[in-house]
Design an enzyme around this catalytic site. Structure first.
Site, PDB file in Angstrom:
ATOM      1  N   ASP A 180       5.433   7.465 -12.262  1.00 43.33           N
ATOM      2  CA  ASP A 180       4.683   7.012 -11.086  1.00 43.33           C
ATOM      3  C   ASP A 180       5.708   6.557 -10.053  1.00 43.33           C
ATOM      4  O   ASP A 180       6.252   5.456 -10.129  1.00 43.33           O
ATOM      5  CB  ASP A 180       3.739   5.871 -11.488  1.00 43.33           C
ATOM      6  CG  ASP A 180       3.021   5.277 -10.282  1.00 43.33           C
ATOM      7  OD1 ASP A 180       3.332   5.670  -9.139  1.00 43.33           O
ATOM      8  OD2 ASP A 180       2.149   4.411 -10.486  1.00 43.33           O
ATOM      9  N   LYS A 207       2.616   6.258  -0.470  1.00 39.89           N
ATOM     10  CA  LYS A 207       3.376   5.381   0.421  1.00 39.89           C
ATOM     11  C   LYS A 207       4.289   6.141   1.398  1.00 39.89           C
ATOM     12  O   LYS A 207       3.819   6.692   2.375  1.00 39.89           O
ATOM     13  CB  LYS A 207       4.127   4.345  -0.407  1.00 39.89           C
ATOM     14  CG  LYS A 207       3.127   3.478  -1.204  1.00 39.89           C
ATOM     15  CD  LYS A 207       3.714   2.249  -1.785  1.00 39.89           C
ATOM     16  CE  LYS A 207       2.756   1.538  -2.716  1.00 39.89           C
ATOM     17  NZ  LYS A 207       2.121   0.348  -2.233  1.00 39.89           N
ATOM     18  N   TYR A 253       1.904  -1.160 -12.454  1.00 42.28           N
ATOM     19  CA  TYR A 253       0.621  -0.956 -11.774  1.00 42.28           C
ATOM     20  C   TYR A 253       0.560   0.490 -11.307  1.00 42.28           C
ATOM     21  O   TYR A 253       1.523   0.993 -10.719  1.00 42.28           O
ATOM     22  CB  TYR A 253       0.524  -1.900 -10.573  1.00 42.28           C
ATOM     23  CG  TYR A 253      -0.710  -1.704  -9.715  1.00 42.28           C
ATOM     24  CD1 TYR A 253      -1.982  -1.952 -10.213  1.00 42.28           C
ATOM     25  CD2 TYR A 253      -0.598  -1.279  -8.389  1.00 42.28           C
ATOM     26  CE1 TYR A 253      -3.113  -1.782  -9.416  1.00 42.28           C
ATOM     27  CE2 TYR A 253      -1.720  -1.112  -7.582  1.00 42.28           C
ATOM     28  CZ  TYR A 253      -2.972  -1.363  -8.103  1.00 42.28           C
ATOM     29  OH  TYR A 253      -4.085  -1.195  -7.306  1.00 42.28           O
TER      30      TYR A 253
HETATM   31  N1  PLP Z   1       1.395   3.266  -8.235  1.00 43.01           N
HETATM   32  C1  PLP Z   1       2.238   2.330  -7.813  1.00 43.01           C
HETATM   33  C2  PLP Z   1       3.585   2.224  -8.466  1.00 43.01           C
HETATM   34  C3  PLP Z   1       1.889   1.477  -6.771  1.00 43.01           C
HETATM   35  O1  PLP Z   1       2.758   0.542  -6.378  1.00 43.01           O
HETATM   36  C4  PLP Z   1       0.626   1.614  -6.168  1.00 43.01           C
HETATM   37  C5  PLP Z   1       0.218   0.713  -5.086  1.00 43.01           C
HETATM   38  O2  PLP Z   1       0.830  -0.270  -4.776  1.00 43.01           O
HETATM   39  C6  PLP Z   1      -0.223   2.617  -6.629  1.00 43.01           C
HETATM   40  C7  PLP Z   1       0.180   3.438  -7.661  1.00 43.01           C
HETATM   41  C8  PLP Z   1      -1.561   2.818  -5.997  1.00 43.01           C
HETATM   42  O3  PLP Z   1      -1.399   3.344  -4.721  1.00 43.01           O
HETATM   43  P1  PLP Z   1      -2.559   3.178  -3.625  1.00 43.01           P
HETATM   44  O4  PLP Z   1      -2.616   1.724  -3.278  1.00 43.01           O
HETATM   45  O5  PLP Z   1      -2.115   4.056  -2.492  1.00 43.01           O
HETATM   46  O6  PLP Z   1      -3.812   3.656  -4.246  1.00 43.01           O
END
Ligand code: PLP
Length: 426
Positions: A237, A265, A142
């Site tokens: 990511d 995060k 994700y």
């Molecule tokens: N990338 C990863 C690996 C994530 O776990 C998340 C959110 O859980 C995101 C991107 C998206 O981040 P945000 O919720 O701050 O938009």
């Protein structure tokens, strides 16, 4: 009716599904979400005065624990000087320097406001840099709710059983190639077929949005090899893993230098922050120096920067990563002991301060393995744990997080609750 039930009924009238992010709605486990009025250390306190040991940790950011003094002090102090300027501020420079210092693959970094913005900007930048269109992503990874990446995504999308969201045009997703994680042969096939057209490969280096999946030996090395060979941008990511697993994130543990990395995060200390960075020759394609546009009214916000800096500095000064590993080891040993005694089929994946328990006797290597686990058993387990005062992520497709605030008392209480809960699961 409890206070949470009253609030949820009110919320349902004015907020879609009663929540501002789908997984909070408890749809994967049934029941209703509870509302939190306060959190401190490893515990959250509901509006009905229930105290719960928290393994969600704000879905990752609260790595020190809730409401840590250094972060609160930093935010209060910054706020007294103004909450937003819309001009450059000194905190941005300090945080950018620290990030580039901790993550050697980064020459430059740009701050934004969420993980979604960070991954979205990485993909645009990679396409602008390579002048190519196709991207490869992996099933179960994700990357936020970016149109082109919300295909076979993990987390909330999977939980709701709509892996492909409505509202995404065919055009937005048609350049996205989906591969299973950990399958080197299929990766090779994709590069052989489309290599010259692939702008980027984006992945969670240690996927944590389909439960927690650990990479097989050699998988990332092959990824690096193939992206180098074809001139594609390798995007890690690290929104989950960055500044959580090590100072240099998953890439430090794996010994791989991606071209671009996305963060979020932990980096914001609980405030809304994202960041992306990488090699100067790619980052310099961003506006105002280059042709790839990316911007944000609140990007580099002084409160958010101060919170992030305070969190990272505290992690460093308290040997945070070593301590988190010890907490993880202690909890893992206890859980493995219970797994050995239980008649249930159980598998545990852990790395550092991230872990996930699955109801299966198979190894969990990719999304299909997680889907094949017993999700009904997870549901009842989740509720038994909640009744026993332990808050786990309300979906099998999510990962549990540890914080420095999880002390011996919390671990002991958690293991007792686990023993009782597992004995009740049918
Ligand atoms: N990338 C990863 C690996 C994530 O776990 C998340 C959110 O859980 C995101 C991107 C998206 O981040 P945000 O919720 O701050 O938009």
């Amino acid at each position: 009716m409890s206070n949470s039930q009253v609030l949820f009924e009110e919320a349902l009238k004015v907020i879609p599904g009663g929540v501002n992010s789908p997984v909070r709605a408890f749809r994967a486990v049934g029941g209703q979400p509870f509302f939190v009025k306060r959190a401190k250390g490893a515990r959250i306190i509901s509006v009905d005065d229930r105290e719960l040991i928290d393994y969600v940790c704000t879905w990752g950011p609260s790595i020190l624990g809730h409401a840590p003094k250094p972060v609160i002090d930093a935010v209060q102090s910054a706020a007294r000087d103004g909450v937003s300027f819309g001009t450059p501020n000194p905190f941005e420079v300090d945080l950018a320097k620290k990030i580039c210092d901790w993550v050697p693959s980064l020459d430059k970094v740009r701050m934004c406001n969420s993980g979604t913005e960070a991954t979205m900007s990485c993909v645009r930048l990679a396409r602008g840099y390579t002048k190519r269109s196709k991207i490869i992503k992996f099933a179960g990874c994700y990357h936020g709710h970016v149109d082109a990446l919300l295909v076979k995504a993990g987390s909330g999308a999977l939980t709701l059983g709509h892996p492909d969201s409505a509202g995404i045009t065919k055009g937005a997703a048609e350049d996205t190639i989906i591969l299973p994680f950990n399958k080197i042969d299929l990766l090779e096939e994709a590069f052989t077929k489309w290599g010259e057209e692939i702008a980027a490969v984006i992945l969670e280096p240690i996927p944590a949005n389909a439960g927690l999946i650990l990479p097989k030996d050699g998988f990332h090395q092959k990824l690096r090899e193939w992206t180098d060979k074809y001139g594609s941008v390798l995007i890690f990511d690290e929104v989950m893993t960055g500044f959580r697993l090590a100072k240099g994130g998953a890439q430090e543990l794996l010994g791989i230098n991606p071209d671009l990395s996305a963060f979020g995060k932990v980096i914001g200390g609980g405030l809304p922050v994202g960041a992306f960075g990488g090699k100067a020759k790619i980052m310099d394609c961003l506006a105002p120096d280059g042709p790839v546009y990316q911007a944000g009214t609140l990007s580099g916000n002084p409160l958010a920067m101060a919170a992030g800096l305070a969190q990272l500095e505290t992690l460093e000064s308290e040997n945070g990563y070593e301590k988190l590993e010890l907490i993880g080891q202690k909890l893992e040993a206890g859980i493995r002991n219970l797994i050995n005694q239980s008649p249930l089929n159980l598998a545990l994946n852990r790395i550092g301060s991230m872990f996930c328990l699955f109801f299966t006797n198979c190894a969990i290597d990719n999304l299909n393995d997680v889907k094949a686990a017993n999700l009904d058993q997870f549901k009842s387990f989740f509720h038994f744990m909640l009744d026993a005062g332990i808050y786990l992520p309300p979906s099998q497709f999510e990962t549990c997080f540890l914080a420095l605030a999880h002390g011996d008392d919390e671990i002991e209480q958690t293991l007792k609750a686990l023993e009782v809960s597992l004995s009740k699961v049918k």
